[in-house]
Design a protein around this motif. Structure first.
Motif, short mmCIF file in Angstrom:
data_model
loop_
_atom_site.label_atom_id
_atom_site.label_comp_id
_atom_site.label_asym_id
_atom_site.label_seq_id
_atom_site.Cartn_x
_atom_site.Cartn_y
_atom_site.Cartn_z
N TYR A 40 33.38 90.26 48.85
CA TYR A 40 32.88 89.01 49.46
C TYR A 40 31.45 88.72 49.00
O TYR A 40 31.11 87.60 48.62
N ALA A 41 30.59 89.76 49.00
CA ALA A 41 29.20 89.58 48.60
C ALA A 41 29.10 89.14 47.15
O ALA A 41 28.29 88.26 46.80
N VAL A 42 29.91 89.74 46.29
CA VAL A 42 29.89 89.37 44.87
C VAL A 42 30.33 87.92 44.69
O VAL A 42 29.75 87.15 43.90
N GLN A 43 31.36 87.51 45.43
CA GLN A 43 31.86 86.13 45.32
C GLN A 43 30.82 85.12 45.82
O GLN A 43 30.61 84.07 45.23
N VAL A 44 30.12 85.47 46.92
CA VAL A 44 29.08 84.57 47.45
C VAL A 44 27.98 84.38 46.42
O VAL A 44 27.54 83.27 46.12
N ARG A 45 27.50 85.48 45.82
CA ARG A 45 26.42 85.36 44.84
C ARG A 45 26.90 84.61 43.61
O ARG A 45 26.16 83.80 43.02
N SER A 46 28.16 84.86 43.22
CA SER A 46 28.71 84.15 42.07
C SER A 46 28.77 82.66 42.33
O SER A 46 28.46 81.83 41.46
N ALA A 47 29.17 82.29 43.58
CA ALA A 47 29.23 80.86 43.92
C ALA A 47 27.85 80.24 43.87
O ALA A 47 27.68 79.10 43.41
N VAL A 48 26.83 80.96 44.32
CA VAL A 48 25.47 80.43 44.30
C VAL A 48 25.00 80.19 42.87
O VAL A 48 24.35 79.18 42.56
N THR A 49 25.33 81.12 41.99
CA THR A 49 24.87 80.98 40.61
C THR A 49 25.56 79.84 39.90
O THR A 49 25.05 79.32 38.90
N GLU A 50 26.75 79.42 40.38
CA GLU A 50 27.49 78.35 39.72
C GLU A 50 27.12 76.97 40.25
O GLU A 50 27.53 75.95 39.69
N VAL A 51 26.37 76.88 41.32
CA VAL A 51 25.96 75.58 41.88
C VAL A 51 24.94 74.94 40.92
O VAL A 51 23.97 75.60 40.52
N PRO A 52 25.12 73.66 40.53
CA PRO A 52 24.17 72.99 39.63
C PRO A 52 22.77 73.01 40.23
O PRO A 52 22.57 72.70 41.40
N GLY A 53 21.79 73.48 39.42
CA GLY A 53 20.40 73.54 39.90
C GLY A 53 20.14 74.76 40.74
O GLY A 53 19.05 74.91 41.29
N GLY A 54 21.18 75.61 40.90
CA GLY A 54 21.02 76.80 41.75
C GLY A 54 20.43 77.95 40.97
O GLY A 54 19.73 77.78 39.96
N LEU A 55 20.79 79.14 41.42
CA LEU A 55 20.21 80.35 40.87
C LEU A 55 20.51 80.49 39.38
O LEU A 55 19.65 80.85 38.59
N GLY A 56 21.72 80.14 39.00
CA GLY A 56 22.10 80.27 37.59
C GLY A 56 21.26 79.39 36.70
O GLY A 56 20.84 79.80 35.61
N SER A 57 20.98 78.13 37.11
CA SER A 57 20.18 77.21 36.31
C SER A 57 18.75 77.72 36.20
O SER A 57 18.11 77.65 35.15
N ALA A 58 18.22 78.26 37.33
CA ALA A 58 16.85 78.76 37.31
C ALA A 58 16.72 79.92 36.34
O ALA A 58 15.75 80.02 35.58
N GLU A 59 17.71 80.77 36.32
CA GLU A 59 17.65 81.91 35.42
C GLU A 59 17.76 81.48 33.97
O GLU A 59 17.10 82.04 33.10
N ALA A 60 18.62 80.48 33.77
CA ALA A 60 18.79 80.01 32.40
C ALA A 60 17.51 79.40 31.86
O ALA A 60 17.17 79.54 30.67
N SER A 61 16.77 78.66 32.69
CA SER A 61 15.56 77.96 32.24
C SER A 61 14.36 78.88 32.12
O SER A 61 13.52 78.71 31.25
N SER A 62 14.23 79.84 32.98
CA SER A 62 13.03 80.70 32.96
C SER A 62 13.29 82.11 32.46
O SER A 62 12.39 82.90 32.36
N GLY A 63 14.53 82.42 32.15
CA GLY A 63 14.87 83.70 31.52
C GLY A 63 14.57 84.90 32.40
O GLY A 63 14.76 84.88 33.61
N THR A 64 14.06 85.93 31.73
CA THR A 64 13.82 87.22 32.39
C THR A 64 12.83 87.11 33.52
O THR A 64 12.95 87.76 34.54
N GLN A 65 11.83 86.23 33.36
CA GLN A 65 10.82 86.09 34.41
C GLN A 65 11.44 85.66 35.73
O GLN A 65 11.12 86.18 36.79
N ALA A 66 12.38 84.69 35.65
CA ALA A 66 13.04 84.22 36.88
C ALA A 66 13.86 85.34 37.49
O ALA A 66 13.92 85.51 38.70
N ARG A 67 14.49 86.14 36.60
CA ARG A 67 15.35 87.19 37.10
C ARG A 67 14.54 88.29 37.78
O ARG A 67 14.94 88.85 38.79
N SER A 68 13.37 88.61 37.25
CA SER A 68 12.56 89.67 37.82
C SER A 68 11.84 89.24 39.08
O SER A 68 11.63 90.01 39.99
#
Length: 536
Positions: A40-68
């Motif tokens: 369940y936790a993995v699916q919730v985080r996966s859903a958040v990363t797939e939301v436009p402008g969400g976590l996935g977009s932030a990571e894509a734009s700022s790279g490693t810095q956003a992830r750290s």
């Protein structure tokens, strides 16, 4: 409250086998819940990363810095905290069910309890592994999480400790009962006890040929030394072996077990001291008196235990320093237990000191018998000499012509020393017998010297100034008589020689030379030494 009472009553009514079945199902449910929440936790985080402008977009734009730096929108930390809160709550309720059966479990045998202990720890480790796996899948390995296993493990520790205490109390009661009935008489050693001792000290059991029924020995052998045993020490060895086996099976509670081993050994020593040295065996009418044989066998018991303990200590350290074969929680308990094993060194010393005290008691018995006979010997006059004493001044006296005319009190002294020698040699090693007699004879010589410094009666007759008739001459002839009677006691030849040398020396130095009725004539001493009646 009524519902809780009903549930508790139902749980307590279950047989242990039925409770184990119920408990396994419950733990399987715990693992399944942890597995489902991880997905369940993995699916919730996966859903958040797939939301436009969400976590996935932030990571894509700022790279490693956003992830750290982890944006505020990353739910990983909250999901992990939710996992911890949920499993803690679930396991707390599960633990309450286990706690409800505490009174039922404390009377269990370790062999029955250990499977439940192992399966519970295995399931808890699975839950912990799922928690760590969840961290990895959420890419949140740097986030610290609590150990959800702690609550149930604390309950397991508490209940296992109660089982150990119940085990311990039953062994203490058994040991106490055996000691109270002990008569401190020798018993044969059945073959199984030899195997138990080998196991206790960590030696491989040696197979011996022949029929088991015939394998009964007179003594128990430990480290190339033979020990006569009483029933109580055989029971002690059996119980110690039980504790060592328990330590191997429940290594995570090694500290608790080792502490109780020390308590058992101290109880045995204290009770043995009270019963034998303190005379309680007589007060309780188990024995009519504490004999030298009883004291000797008691000292054998002390010597055997003192010999066993260092070997048992080394065996326990091997067990506790080995790689743990059960749950990871065993490591701290094993380390503490290994540290406490050092207490056995002091216990072994205490047993050795008790053995010395028993030897001293036997020496005291010998000294008391001397006091009894010396009271008559050194206060009542000798019988008059009617035989010729020409040998006293003869340069080439024939030993067969030497007539010693001893005091009547000395027959009893010779008899008591001979009897004590035979009793001790039957129950102790030759070295121990020599040690006991050496101490007793040293004290006897000191008492003899002190008595010679006091007023001695020398009436005439039977004493006179003539060679062979003075008090000093008669006393030195008495010493020669005692040597003649005791020279066949070869096991204590050296202590006897020292005793006779000391007695002769004291007669030479302590008797007044200016009193002809008391003085020792040198010619008498010389003839006795030349004819081998006294040591030079």
């Amino acid at each position: 409250a009524t519902a809780a009472t009903t549930i508790t009553a139902a749980l307590c009514a279950l047989s242990f086998d039925n409770f184990q079945t119920f408990w396994r199902k419950l733990l399987e449910s715990c693992v399944a819940v942890a597995e489902r929440f991880c997905e369940y936790a993995v699916q919730v985080r996966s859903a958040v990363t797939e939301v436009p402008g969400g976590l996935g977009s932030a990571e894509a734009s700022s790279g490693t810095q956003a992830r750290s730096s982890r944006s505020d929108g990353d739910p990983a930390g909250e999901l992990l905290r939710l996992f911890e809160v949920m499993m803690n709550s679930f396991l707390q309720k599960v633990g309450a069910l286990l706690q409800a059966r505490q009174n039922e479990h404390k009377a269990l045998k370790v062999c029955d309890w250990k499977p439940l202990l192992a399966s519970t720890n295995e399931s808890l480790d699975k839950v912990k592994a799922l928690q760590e796996n969840c961290k990895r899948r959420l890419s949140a390995t740097e986030i610290a999480v609590g150990d959800v296993r702690g609550g149930i493990r604390a309950i397991l520790y508490s209940q296992t400790k109660l089982i150990i205490e119940e085990f311990h109390q039953s062994r203490l009661a058994q040991m106490q009962c055996v000691l109270e009935q002990e008569r401190w008489d020798r018993t044969d050693v059945p073959a199984p006890y030899k195997a138990i001792l080998e196991k206790l000290v960590g030696h491989e059991e040696k197979s011996e040929g022949g029929d088991g029924e015939q394998q009964v020995d007179r003594f128990l052998r430990c480290d190339s030394a033979n020990f006569l045993v009483v029933p109580a020490v055989l029971t002690l060895i059996q119980l110690l072996a039980d504790y060592v086996s328990l330590c191997r099976e429940l290594d995570n509670l090694a500290a608790e077990i080792v502490q109780r081993i020390v308590l058992l050994l101290r109880l045995f020593l204290q009770q043995m001291h009270k019963l034998v040295l303190g005379g309680q065996a007589v007060q309780k009418k188990v024995l009519q008196k504490i004999s030298a044989a009883n004291l000797a066998l008691c000292s054998q018991t002390c010597g055997l235990v003192a010999q066993i303990l260092p070997k048992m200590q080394a065996h326990l350290l091997v067990i506790l320093n080995a790689e743990p074969g059960t749950a990871s929680t065993s490591a701290p308990g094993r380390h503490v237990g290994a540290a406490l094993v050092g207490d056995l060194t002091q216990v072994a010393t205490d047993y050795s000191e008790c053995r010395s005290a028993l030897f001293a008691k036997i020496s005291t018995i010998l000294r008391d018998r001397y006091d009894f006979h010396a009271k008559k010997w050194l206060s009542e006059p000798h019988q008059e000499i009617k035989d010729s004493v020409a040998w006293c001044e003869s340069v080439d006296a024939n030993p067969k012509e030497v007539s010693l005319n001893p005091h009547s009190a000395l027959d009893g002294l010779v008899k008591d020393i001979t009897s004590m020698y035979r009793v001790l040699l039957k129950n102790l090693s030759g070295d121990s017998v020599r040690r006991i007699f050496a101490k007793a004879f040293e004290e006897i010589a000191a008492k003899f010297e002190k008595r010679l410094g006091e007023e001695l009666s020398s009436p005439s007759p039977p004493y006179s100034e003539s060679v062979g008739f003075s008090l000093g001459d008669r006393l030195i002839m008495d010493v020669a008589f005692v040597q003649e009677q005791l020279e066949r006691l070869s096991g204590i030849a050296q202590p006897l020689q020292r005793l006779f040398f000391d007695l002769a020396h004291h007669l030479q130095t302590r008797l007044p030379g200016d009193d002809p009725l008391k003085a020792l004539h040198p010619s008498v001493l010389e003839v006795l030494q030349r004819t081998g009646r006294l040591p030079r």
